[in-house]
Write a protein that holds these residues in place. Structure first.
Motif, short mmCIF file in Angstrom:
data_model
loop_
_atom_site.label_atom_id
_atom_site.label_comp_id
_atom_site.label_asym_id
_atom_site.label_seq_id
_atom_site.Cartn_x
_atom_site.Cartn_y
_atom_site.Cartn_z
N VAL A 7 0.71 -1.14 -0.47
CA VAL A 7 0.21 0.04 0.14
C VAL A 7 0.65 0.94 -0.09
O VAL A 7 1.53 2.16 0.83
N ALA A 29 -1.87 5.41 7.10
CA ALA A 29 -2.06 4.40 6.20
C ALA A 29 -1.96 3.06 6.72
O ALA A 29 -2.66 1.70 6.18
N GLY A 30 -1.31 2.86 7.88
CA GLY A 30 -0.67 1.50 8.56
C GLY A 30 -2.00 1.61 9.35
O GLY A 30 -1.79 -0.37 8.68
N ALA A 32 -5.20 2.24 8.70
CA ALA A 32 -6.45 1.35 7.45
C ALA A 32 -6.04 0.33 7.33
O ALA A 32 -7.10 -0.21 6.57
N THR A 33 -5.04 0.02 6.99
CA THR A 33 -4.77 -0.85 5.70
C THR A 33 -4.26 -3.29 6.77
O THR A 33 -3.30 -3.07 6.67
N VAL A 34 -4.47 -2.54 8.32
CA VAL A 34 -3.68 -3.92 9.04
C VAL A 34 -4.52 -5.02 8.65
O VAL A 34 -5.90 -5.71 8.67
N ASN A 36 -4.37 -6.38 5.29
CA ASN A 36 -4.81 -6.66 4.32
C ASN A 36 -3.65 -5.88 3.84
O ASN A 36 -3.97 -5.60 2.36
N GLY A 37 -2.51 -5.01 3.96
CA GLY A 37 -1.24 -5.16 2.98
C GLY A 37 -0.61 -4.42 3.46
O GLY A 37 -0.49 -4.28 5.09
N VAL A 39 2.25 -1.41 3.87
CA VAL A 39 2.40 -0.28 3.60
C VAL A 39 3.78 -0.05 3.22
O VAL A 39 4.94 -0.76 3.63
#
Length: 312
Positions: A7, A29-30, A32-34, A36-37, A39
């Motif tokens: 991400v 960003a980290g 929000a994407t725990v 799932n991707g 960063v």
């Protein structure tokens, strides 16, 4: 470049540094994407990042990527084969192999120590002590660049405690900059540092003997000294962070006992000595003294040693 999706958090700056905004963007960003991707910081292919940013990314486990031909993302913290070949060719053409060495532009010093967890633990004193052995005095600190707060271990400790279990602060002084990290383990609290020191000439390099004495005195887990041939001042262009030549590696009592002796015999000129008194004995691994890029020989050897340590 990895199975979990990246991400990217892009920055268009040609010379990116760890501003408060960039640190916040990476953290958001980290969050929000725990799960799932992963960063990653994405920069222009020819960007040159400040070393505090580079040290922060390494400590936080955040990839730095650049877009290559065909839109593929490449790891900017890893030297490409083409870059390594070019560096080796430049060194050869400059006469390095015939005794006309080039002066290293910078030196990396990194290290860690395990503290017993206690209410009166003061963080930062290990870092400042090791930097003093390298001829450096911490002057400024802070969570982001530009660093403006005076170095103060008490303030540093409070901030690191607040952000644990994993906390990262930046540090700088005359001619050097980097990061200080603290994190909890079952055995205690690890304090680690990673700094880049500008070295105008070979005579200005840190004294390995002073680092060895300081490491033993502080009962360090690990201390490393490397010549950095990819650095430009106190910044590192994309793809050049790995262009380093180890000169010294010191491993604490809990790390060096299972290293096969065969790993300590190459490259030619390598030497290993046990320092200190039992049970606090350290292993000092000294690589052949160089002042030019060696094609990655010493770095490969060091990675094999560290792999043996990590497999314990």
């Amino acid at each position: 470049m990895r199975s979990i999706p990246l991400v990217p958090v892009p920055t268009p700056a040609a010379r990116p540094w760890l501003s408060r905004k960039l640190r916040r963007d990476l953290q958001e960003a980290g969050a929000a994407t725990v799960g799932n991707g992963v960063v990653a910081l994405q920069t222009l292919p020819d960007a040159s990042a400040s070393y505090p940013l580079v040290a922060f990314l390494k400590a936080a486990g955040i990839p730095w990527v650049v877009e290559g031909a065909g839109g593929q993302l490449h790891d900017a913290l890893v030297a490409t084969d083409a870059l390594v070949a070019t560096e080796a060719l430049v060194a050869t053409n400059a006469g390095v192999t015939t005794g006309a060495p080039q002066v290293s532009p910078a030196v990396v010093i990194y290290g860690s120590v395990l503290h017993a967890a206690s209410a009166d633990l003061m963080l930062g004193t290990f870092t400042s002590g090791m930097l003093a052995a390298a001829g450096c005095t911490p002057e400024f600190m802070g969570p982001a660049e530009p660093l403006q707060e005076p170095w103060d271990p008490a303030v540093l400790t409070a901030r690191l405690r607040e952000n644990m279990p994993w906390a990262i602060e930046l540090v700088s002084g005359q001619g050097f900059a980097g990061a200080v990290t603290a994190y909890r383990t079952e055995a205690g609290v690890v304090e680690a540092f990673d700094v880049l020191i500008s070295a105008p000439d070979v005579d200005a390099l840190p004294d390995p003997a002073a680092l060895e004495a300081a490491a033993v005195g502080a009962n360090a887990q690990e201390i490393g000294l490397e010549l950095h041939f990819g650095a430009s001042g106190l910044s590192v262009p994309a793809g050049r962070e790995a262009v380093k030549v180890p000169q010294l590696l010191i491993l604490g009592p809990s790390l060096h006992r299972s290293i096969p002796e065969t790993l300590l015999l190459q490259p030619e000129g390598m030497a290993a000595d046990v320092l200190g008194q039992a049970p606090f004995q350290h292993l000092a691994i000294r690589y052949p003294a160089v002042s030019a890029w060696d094609g990655g020989i010493a770095r490969v050897t060091q990675q094999r040693i560290l792999n043996a340590v990590q497999s314990q």
